[in-house]
Design an enzyme around this catalytic site. Structure first.
Site, mmCIF file in Angstrom:
data_model
loop_
_atom_site.group_PDB
_atom_site.id
_atom_site.type_symbol
_atom_site.label_atom_id
_atom_site.label_comp_id
_atom_site.label_asym_id
_atom_site.label_seq_id
_atom_site.Cartn_x
_atom_site.Cartn_y
_atom_site.Cartn_z
ATOM 1 N N HIS A 268 7.788 6.993 5.666
ATOM 2 C CA HIS A 268 6.908 7.776 6.536
ATOM 3 C C HIS A 268 6.209 6.836 7.503
ATOM 4 O O HIS A 268 5.790 5.739 7.134
ATOM 5 C CB HIS A 268 5.886 8.578 5.725
ATOM 6 C CG HIS A 268 5.187 7.782 4.676
ATOM 7 N ND1 HIS A 268 5.763 7.498 3.456
ATOM 8 C CD2 HIS A 268 3.965 7.198 4.667
ATOM 9 C CE1 HIS A 268 4.925 6.775 2.737
ATOM 10 N NE2 HIS A 268 3.823 6.560 3.454
ATOM 11 N N GLY B 252 0.791 -1.231 0.000
ATOM 12 C CA GLY B 252 0.000 0.000 0.000
ATOM 13 C C GLY B 252 0.816 1.270 0.000
ATOM 14 O O GLY B 252 0.257 2.362 0.120
ATOM 15 N N GLN B 253 2.138 1.149 -0.138
ATOM 16 C CA GLN B 253 2.959 2.369 -0.163
ATOM 17 C C GLN B 253 2.728 3.113 -1.473
ATOM 18 O O GLN B 253 2.769 2.517 -2.560
ATOM 19 C CB GLN B 253 4.449 2.027 -0.010
ATOM 20 C CG GLN B 253 5.307 3.284 0.130
ATOM 21 C CD GLN B 253 6.768 2.967 0.449
ATOM 22 O OE1 GLN B 253 7.179 1.820 0.506
ATOM 23 N NE2 GLN B 253 7.549 4.030 0.664
HETATM 24 P P1 5GP Z 1 1.441 5.421 1.932
HETATM 25 O O1 5GP Z 1 0.230 4.922 1.196
HETATM 26 O O2 5GP Z 1 2.608 5.629 0.985
HETATM 27 O O3 5GP Z 1 1.816 4.595 3.131
HETATM 28 O O4 5GP Z 1 1.041 6.817 2.520
HETATM 29 C C1 5GP Z 1 1.152 8.022 1.815
HETATM 30 C C2 5GP Z 1 0.225 8.998 2.467
HETATM 31 O O5 5GP Z 1 0.558 10.292 1.985
HETATM 32 C C3 5GP Z 1 -1.247 8.759 2.144
HETATM 33 O O6 5GP Z 1 -1.958 8.488 3.342
HETATM 34 C C4 5GP Z 1 -1.679 10.062 1.465
HETATM 35 O O7 5GP Z 1 -2.970 10.466 1.843
HETATM 36 C C5 5GP Z 1 -0.626 11.040 1.912
HETATM 37 N N1 5GP Z 1 -0.370 12.105 0.965
HETATM 38 C C6 5GP Z 1 -0.211 11.996 -0.386
HETATM 39 N N2 5GP Z 1 0.051 13.177 -0.931
HETATM 40 C C7 5GP Z 1 0.050 14.082 0.091
HETATM 41 C C8 5GP Z 1 0.252 15.500 0.143
HETATM 42 O O8 5GP Z 1 0.504 16.178 -0.859
HETATM 43 N N3 5GP Z 1 0.182 16.079 1.368
HETATM 44 C C9 5GP Z 1 -0.081 15.365 2.499
HETATM 45 N N4 5GP Z 1 -0.126 16.056 3.649
HETATM 46 N N5 5GP Z 1 -0.271 14.030 2.491
HETATM 47 C C10 5GP Z 1 -0.204 13.401 1.294
#
Ligand code: 5GP
Ligand code: ZN
Length: 112
Positions: A98, A91-92
């Protein structure tokens, strides 16, 4: 990393609602929150995913988790979930490490 979204947030080239910053880490609110409180805590060092961590990053990643704990405590979030997604199938979607800090609702396990 010039094409990395989170590096651009670190560099303040893209706005974010920042909760915490120090020389090593940044914490900001997720744009699509999955809980009433949903922060992303990132190292300023660009590392793409947990799977890329090296031994030299041991203390960095430990301090990252401690920052999460401190931020939760400061906000009086007693119970919370910490999540790292590493890789597409997990899900990344953003390839800069992060730690999700989610709080404010009852959470199920296992996640969907
Ligand atoms: P992942 O799915 O990679 O673990 O999490 C990435 C997270 O980054 C997601 O929950 C998504 O909502 C968040 N995200 C994506 N683009 C942005 C952005 O431009 N600003 C912020 N604050 N969060 C973001
Ligand atoms: Zn980056």
């Amino acid at each position: 990393m010039s094409d990395c979204l989170f590096c651009k947030i670190i560099e303040k080239k893209i706005p974010a609602k920042i909760e915490y910053e120090d020389p090593e880490f940044l914490a900001f609110y997720d744009i699509h929150p999955q809980a009433p409180s949903h922060l992303l805590i990132i190292p300023k060092k660009h590392i793409e995913q947990i799977g890329d961590l090296q031994d030299v990053d041991e203390t960095l990643i430990g301090r990252l988790i401690l920052r999460a704990k401190q931020i939760a405590k400061k906000n009086s979030w007693k119970d919370y979930r910490l999540v790292f997604n590493s890789g597409l199938e997990a899900g990344q979607t953003v390839f800069h490490i992060h730690l999700h800090l989610l709080s404010g609702r009852k959470m199920d396990w296992p996640p969907g």
